[in-house]
Motif scaffolding. Structure first.
Motif, mmCIF file in Angstrom:
data_model
loop_
_atom_site.group_PDB
_atom_site.id
_atom_site.type_symbol
_atom_site.label_atom_id
_atom_site.label_comp_id
_atom_site.label_asym_id
_atom_site.label_seq_id
_atom_site.Cartn_x
_atom_site.Cartn_y
_atom_site.Cartn_z
ATOM 1 N N HIS A 1 21.277 -14.295 -3.037
ATOM 2 C CA HIS A 1 21.375 -13.022 -2.299
ATOM 3 C C HIS A 1 20.466 -11.963 -2.925
ATOM 4 O O HIS A 1 19.728 -11.257 -2.214
ATOM 5 C CB HIS A 1 22.829 -12.566 -2.303
ATOM 6 C CG HIS A 1 23.016 -11.200 -1.720
ATOM 7 N ND1 HIS A 1 22.872 -10.926 -0.372
ATOM 8 C CD2 HIS A 1 23.337 -10.021 -2.304
ATOM 9 C CE1 HIS A 1 23.085 -9.645 -0.149
ATOM 10 N NE2 HIS A 1 23.385 -9.057 -1.310
ATOM 11 N N GLU B 1 24.996 -18.543 -5.339
ATOM 12 C CA GLU B 1 24.958 -17.811 -4.066
ATOM 13 C C GLU B 1 24.606 -16.340 -4.300
ATOM 14 O O GLU B 1 23.824 -15.751 -3.556
ATOM 15 C CB GLU B 1 26.311 -17.932 -3.363
ATOM 16 C CG GLU B 1 26.566 -19.290 -2.753
ATOM 17 C CD GLU B 1 27.927 -19.352 -2.072
ATOM 18 O OE1 GLU B 1 28.706 -18.390 -2.249
ATOM 19 O OE2 GLU B 1 28.205 -20.343 -1.376
ATOM 20 N N LYS B 2 25.177 -15.741 -5.321
ATOM 21 C CA LYS B 2 24.901 -14.328 -5.606
ATOM 22 C C LYS B 2 23.453 -14.149 -6.054
ATOM 23 O O LYS B 2 22.789 -13.172 -5.677
ATOM 24 C CB LYS B 2 25.851 -13.820 -6.691
ATOM 25 C CG LYS B 2 25.794 -12.318 -6.827
ATOM 26 C CD LYS B 2 26.375 -11.679 -5.557
ATOM 27 C CE LYS B 2 26.047 -10.194 -5.507
ATOM 28 N NZ LYS B 2 24.657 -9.963 -5.204
ATOM 29 N N GLU C 1 25.246 -12.363 2.795
ATOM 30 C CA GLU C 1 26.355 -13.119 2.231
ATOM 31 C C GLU C 1 26.709 -12.599 0.856
ATOM 32 O O GLU C 1 25.842 -12.311 0.043
ATOM 33 C CB GLU C 1 25.982 -14.596 2.153
ATOM 34 C CG GLU C 1 27.157 -15.456 1.678
ATOM 35 C CD GLU C 1 26.787 -16.925 1.752
ATOM 36 O OE1 GLU C 1 25.716 -17.223 2.266
ATOM 37 O OE2 GLU C 1 27.594 -17.749 1.294
ATOM 38 N N THR C 2 28.009 -12.473 0.552
ATOM 39 C CA THR C 2 28.461 -11.968 -0.738
ATOM 40 C C THR C 2 29.333 -12.995 -1.408
ATOM 41 O O THR C 2 29.724 -14.001 -0.824
ATOM 42 C CB THR C 2 29.256 -10.668 -0.561
ATOM 43 O OG1 THR C 2 30.399 -10.937 0.248
ATOM 44 C CG2 THR C 2 28.406 -9.581 0.065
ATOM 45 N N THR D 1 21.295 -13.322 4.560
ATOM 46 C CA THR D 1 20.932 -12.255 3.639
ATOM 47 C C THR D 1 22.124 -11.441 3.211
ATOM 48 O O THR D 1 22.238 -11.022 2.061
ATOM 49 C CB THR D 1 19.883 -11.336 4.299
ATOM 50 O OG1 THR D 1 18.769 -12.122 4.687
ATOM 51 C CG2 THR D 1 19.448 -10.238 3.334
#
Length: 468
Positions: free
Chosen positions: A291, A287-288, A446-447, A444
């Motif tokens: 991003h 996920e990172k 999301e962390t 965009t």
């Protein structure tokens, strides 16, 4: 042979008939017939004894026992068969001796074992390289003489596609390359090559790259610092100098990226980088990276999606895994046209875990695929100015996967996009596989709580291996 047997049978019947006729003439037909049969039986027993003694020691005499009739033919035929077998045996022995002599002349050590590892034979080079002693080591298990867990695992694995490098058990300063081949009933032929010189040269190359990279970092940092100062005061510079300062700053940044990747690759190769082997949740790592890939894409607006099909944890070093995964994803961003589609998939099956990075970008000519993981290799060198890569990204990916017992699979065609797949063995997956979870088109902003690393979120996330 059939005619000879019929002839001897007729002779026997003729002799018995003569005894019977003589018995009728003398008035004792049955007595003479029995006497003839007893005489033939006695003669047969004598010939059988001759054969028994001869077969027990066929080399006692160069000629067969003397006899007549059926037994004489039998002795002669057996003797001929014995001579023929002896010639065949001598021929085979000559061939075996020739093979052994030629093998003994090899500089590579050759060891023959059975399926369990019992040593049956070795050549002179093996005796010198491995320190085997004929008076004590013949018949021993080779695992007891080459006491290395890596060698035992390699021997028992029966997967000998790749060789194994170890130090010699008898002469530790010698580096040996072991290659095992199966033959017969799972017997093994082990070939040990002295690769000490190549190992030393490779070590010298790694040390040279590492040392030079470290030495270049200090003056380059000074140069970059002064260039940043000049850029901050660009308004005070003449117009013709502004472009020069900007160009030098760009090239200095590329040099910094190159040196950083060289140092990272060198540390991974020689094991200087601390290897933190623990369980990693793949989803937040990916996920990172997605991003950061969206940030890298910027105005190109690539359609980047992530699909997680398995939530088991992967055992390994998070920093190395993040570096490898980010290199593949950032490559896809740089070599996919604007608004192109990039699909990142994490899945698992009975063979292990698999990370797929697929795009519909420019693609790669299959002729270049076998060499893509080489340092500085570029399928299209003219494109490196546009991409700004260092040419080391895929080399880093390859060595990270080697550290995690994995491998890289590359599938691509010109104009049809590319797919890079990282395969990890099943024993590195820990936990129970839950239901499939799909995460598509991440927002965009999301962390993730996963720690940031230079490879994933530094100011230059585009440091990856150009592959086009």
């Amino acid at each position: 042979m059939q005619n000879s047997w019929s002839h001897h049978l007729r002779q026997l019947l003729g002799a018995l008939t003569g005894c019977l006729i003589l018995g009728f003439m003398l008035g004792y037909p049955l007595q003479l017939l029995c006497l003839g049969l007893l005489g033939y039986l006695g003669w047969t027993m004598v010939q059988s004894r001759k054969m028994y003694d001869w077969l027990l020691n066929p080399d006692a005499s160069k000629t067969p026992p003397h006899s007549v009739g059926l037994w004489g033919d039998l002795f002669d035929n057996l003797h001929k068969l014995h001579l023929k077998n002896r010639k065949t045996e001598e021929k085979l022995l000559t061939q075996i001796n020739r093979v052994r002599e030629s093998t003994n002349a090899m500089r590579d050590g050759v060891v023959m074992t059975d399926s369990q590892g019992t040593i049956e034979w070795w050549n002179g080079a093996a005796q010198q390289l491995l320190g085997f002693r004929p008076e004590t080591d013949l018949g021993q298990y080779i695992q007891n003489l080459i006491r290395s867990p890596d060698f035992k695992r390699y021997f028992d694995s029966r997967n000998y596609e790749e060789p194994l490098e170890l130090n010699s058990p008898a002469r530790p300063h010698i580096r040996l390359n072991f290659q095992i081949s199966l033959f017969g009933d799972n017997d093994r032929m082990i070939v040990a090559k002295d690769v000490t010189r190549l190992h030393q040269l490779e070590q010298m190359r790694r040390d040279f790259v590492s040392n030079v990279s470290h030495e270049m970092r200090t003056p380059l940092t000074v140069i970059s610092g002064y260039l940043e100062t000049l850029e901050d005061n660009a308004d005070d510079l003449p117009p013709k100098w502004r472009r020069a300062v900007n160009t030098m700053s760009i090239q200095a940044s590329r040099m910094e990226a190159l040196i950083t990747d060289l140092i990272l690759l060198s540390r991974i190769e020689i094991g200087e980088q601390a290897y933190d082997d623990h369980l990693n949740d793949i989803r937040p790592i990916l996920e990172k990276i997605v991003h950061d890939a969206r940030a890298l894409s910027g105005s190109q607006e690539h359609d980047i999606s992530l699909e997680v099909k398995d939530h088991r944890k992967l055992r390994g070093d998070e920093g190395q895994l993040r570096s490898a995964f980010s290199n593949l994803v950032f490559n896809a961003v740089k070599y996919t046209p604007a608004k192109g589609k990039i699909t990142i998939t994490w899945s698992a099956d009975s063979e292990g875990g698999h990370l797929s990075v697929k795009d519909n970008g420019i693609g790669i000519d299959p002729i270049h695929i076998p060499r893509l993981t080489e340092r500085f290799y570029r399928a299209d060198p003219s494109r490196h100015l546009d991409t700004g890569g260092t040419g080391l990204g895929l080399a880093i990916v390859k060595h990270v996967l080697l550290n995690h017992d994995g491998k890289l699979d590359i599938r691509s065609r010109i104009g049809e996009g590319s797919e890079f797949i990282c395969h990890f063995p099943a024993d590195r997956l820990v936990g129970r596989a839950p239901e499939t979870v799909n995460i598509a088109d991440l927002a965009t902003g999301e962390t993730s709580k996963a720690p940031r690393t230079p490879e994933a979120s530094g100011k230059r996330p585009d440091r990856a291996e150009p592959r086009g």
